[in-house]
Each structure stands twice: as C-alpha cells, then as structure tokens.
Design a protein around this motif. Structure first.
Motif, PDB file in Angstrom:
ATOM      1  N   LYS A 194       0.815  -1.209   0.000  1.00 39.02           N
ATOM      2  CA  LYS A 194       0.000   0.000   0.000  1.00 39.02           C
ATOM      3  C   LYS A 194       0.851   1.263   0.000  1.00 39.02           C
ATOM      4  N   ASP A 195       1.949   1.245   0.725  1.00 39.54           N
ATOM      5  CA  ASP A 195       2.786   2.426   0.893  1.00 39.54           C
ATOM      6  C   ASP A 195       4.258   2.050   0.758  1.00 39.54           C
ATOM      7  N   PHE A 196       5.100   3.073   0.753  1.00 42.03           N
ATOM      8  CA  PHE A 196       6.532   2.835   0.839  1.00 42.03           C
ATOM      9  C   PHE A 196       7.161   3.931   1.689  1.00 42.03           C
ATOM     10  N   GLN A 197       8.337   3.628   2.202  1.00 44.52           N
ATOM     11  CA  GLN A 197       9.132   4.605   2.921  1.00 44.52           C
ATOM     12  C   GLN A 197      10.466   4.709   2.211  1.00 44.52           C
ATOM     13  N   ALA A 198      11.068   5.860   2.227  1.00 44.39           N
ATOM     14  CA  ALA A 198      12.358   6.079   1.586  1.00 44.39           C
ATOM     15  C   ALA A 198      13.031   7.272   2.244  1.00 44.39           C
ATOM     16  N   GLY A 205      19.797  11.626   3.109  1.00 47.00           N
ATOM     17  CA  GLY A 205      19.467  10.848   4.296  1.00 47.00           C
ATOM     18  C   GLY A 205      18.222  11.299   5.029  1.00 47.00           C
ATOM     19  N   THR A 206      17.624  12.410   4.627  1.00 47.50           N
ATOM     20  CA  THR A 206      16.409  12.903   5.267  1.00 47.50           C
ATOM     21  C   THR A 206      15.260  11.932   4.992  1.00 47.50           C
ATOM     22  N   PRO A 207      14.607  11.413   6.040  1.00 44.92           N
ATOM     23  CA  PRO A 207      13.502  10.476   5.809  1.00 44.92           C
ATOM     24  C   PRO A 207      12.300  11.170   5.163  1.00 44.92           C
ATOM     25  N   MET A 208      11.697  10.471   4.223  1.00 47.21           N
ATOM     26  CA  MET A 208      10.460  10.954   3.594  1.00 47.21           C
ATOM     27  C   MET A 208       9.280  10.458   4.407  1.00 47.21           C
ATOM     28  N   LEU A 262      12.551  13.691  -8.418  1.00 48.90           N
ATOM     29  CA  LEU A 262      12.953  13.469  -7.029  1.00 48.90           C
ATOM     30  C   LEU A 262      13.708  12.144  -6.923  1.00 48.90           C
ATOM     31  N   LEU A 263      14.894  12.175  -6.350  1.00 47.17           N
ATOM     32  CA  LEU A 263      15.742  11.000  -6.204  1.00 47.17           C
ATOM     33  C   LEU A 263      15.696  10.533  -4.749  1.00 47.17           C
ATOM     34  N   VAL A 264      15.395   9.248  -4.545  1.00 42.83           N
ATOM     35  CA  VAL A 264      15.303   8.692  -3.186  1.00 42.83           C
ATOM     36  C   VAL A 264      16.166   7.448  -3.074  1.00 42.83           C
ATOM     37  N   SER A 265      16.442   7.057  -1.842  1.00 45.89           N
ATOM     38  CA  SER A 265      17.197   5.827  -1.572  1.00 45.89           C
ATOM     39  C   SER A 265      16.551   5.108  -0.395  1.00 45.89           C
TER      40      SER A 265
END
Length: 193
Positions: free
Chosen positions: A16-20, A25-28, A59-62
C-alpha cells in the motif's frame, strides 16, 4: 520501473505504501505506492520518481522499503466467481497454473488481475448485479450451503456494494483512478468495458 533500456513491471497489489530517504538521508513521509508508477531504478539502488503531482520533478530517493497492506478481507469462492464474471468473454489472461506438471489446476493470478482497468464501472456493476441476482433467485443453482455462503460473502452490504468491494479487493480499479493510466502489461493495453 526502468533500468537502462530495460523496463520491469513489478506487481505491487499487496503493498500500500513505501518509505524512503532523500539522497542526503532525510527520511520521507510514508507515501502511497502509486507514486512509484513510472519510476527509474539505478545500479546504486537509488530511485528517481517520475514527475507527479505533489513531487518535485525527478525526485531521487534511496533506502526504499515497500510496506505491506494490512489484510482487511478474506477472499471467498464468491469473490473469485465475481472476478471471473467481470472478465467473462474478454481476452484477459488472469489465470496461471498452480503446479505445472504436477496438478492440472489454474488459479487467479492477482498480479495480472490488478492490471485490469475498468472503463465503464457502472455498466460492469449493472451486469454483475443482474447476474448475481439471477443466481440468488434460481433455486436450481445454489444449495442451502451455497445460499449461506452467498449471504456471508454479501454481508450487510447491498449486492452492488459487495460486488464493488470484491472488484477493489481483487486489485481492479476504474481507469481514471490515479496510478492506473499508464499500465501496459495487458495485450494492446485493453480495458474492461
């Protein structure tokens, strides 16, 4: 998702969701899974989100972590029957062999079902409601146990609401719903009418 020139379709019906994290390094904040539609993945594991409302371009995430959806509903034989009726006569391949070479069984493949786009939801609901009402009214189709199972499947909802719940739980969505406009895993990008 894209990697170089290759495009990968990743079925995510159970997420349903994701975290990144942002690259620094700032959490979304927890984000709905549709935001990954059209994303690019790079060899270092970073993911570039496609341009979408609410996100800056590129937007680039890791540290991407997919979060499972909580099960909210128990699938029944009537649910499978409703999905089969919804796809009746259409060229969708939504079944797969259960144990190829061992058991001659076919089961619904929900990764495939979740790619079905419903163009005319009202027409589909009318057709399914008529068919299921006919099944309920005919005494030669349902046994006493079948009637009990039918009522249990329907619950306290109207027949139309129960059908809508089943379609949603199967992963089918109206074509205009966000995140369902660019699917191409079905032949000729067909949609359910």
């Amino acid at each position: 998702m894209k990697h170089g020139d290759e495009v990968f379709a990743i079925p995510l019906v159970s997420f349903k969701d994701f975290q990144a994290s942002l690259i620094d390094g700032t959490p979304m904040a927890r984000t709905e899974i549709w935001a990954l539609d059209g994303a690019q993945i790079f060899p270092d594991g970073s993911v570039k989100l496609a341009q979408q409302e609410g996100f800056p371009d590129g937007l680039l995430v890791s540290n991407l972590r997919l979060l499972k959806a909580s099960p909210t509903y128990h699938w029944s034989e009537f649910d499978s029957y409703v999905v089969e009726l919804a796809l009746e006569g259409l060229p969708y391949e939504v079944f797969r062999e259960f144990a190829p070479g061992i058991l001659p069984l076919a089961v619904l493949d929900f990764a495939r079902v979740s790619t079905v786009k419903i163009q005319r939801l009202k027409n589909l609901l009318n057709r399914l409601e008529d068919r299921l009402q006919d099944v309920w009214e005919r005494n030669d189709i349902l046994t006493a146990e079948g009637r009990t199972a039918f009522r249990k499947w329907q619950g306290r909802r109207s027949l139309r609401q129960a059908i809508t719940r089943t379609l949603r739980e199967s992963g089918m969505r109206p074509a205009r719903e966000q995140g369902y406009g660019r699917r191409s895993s079905l032949p000729n990008n067909e949609s359910i009418q």
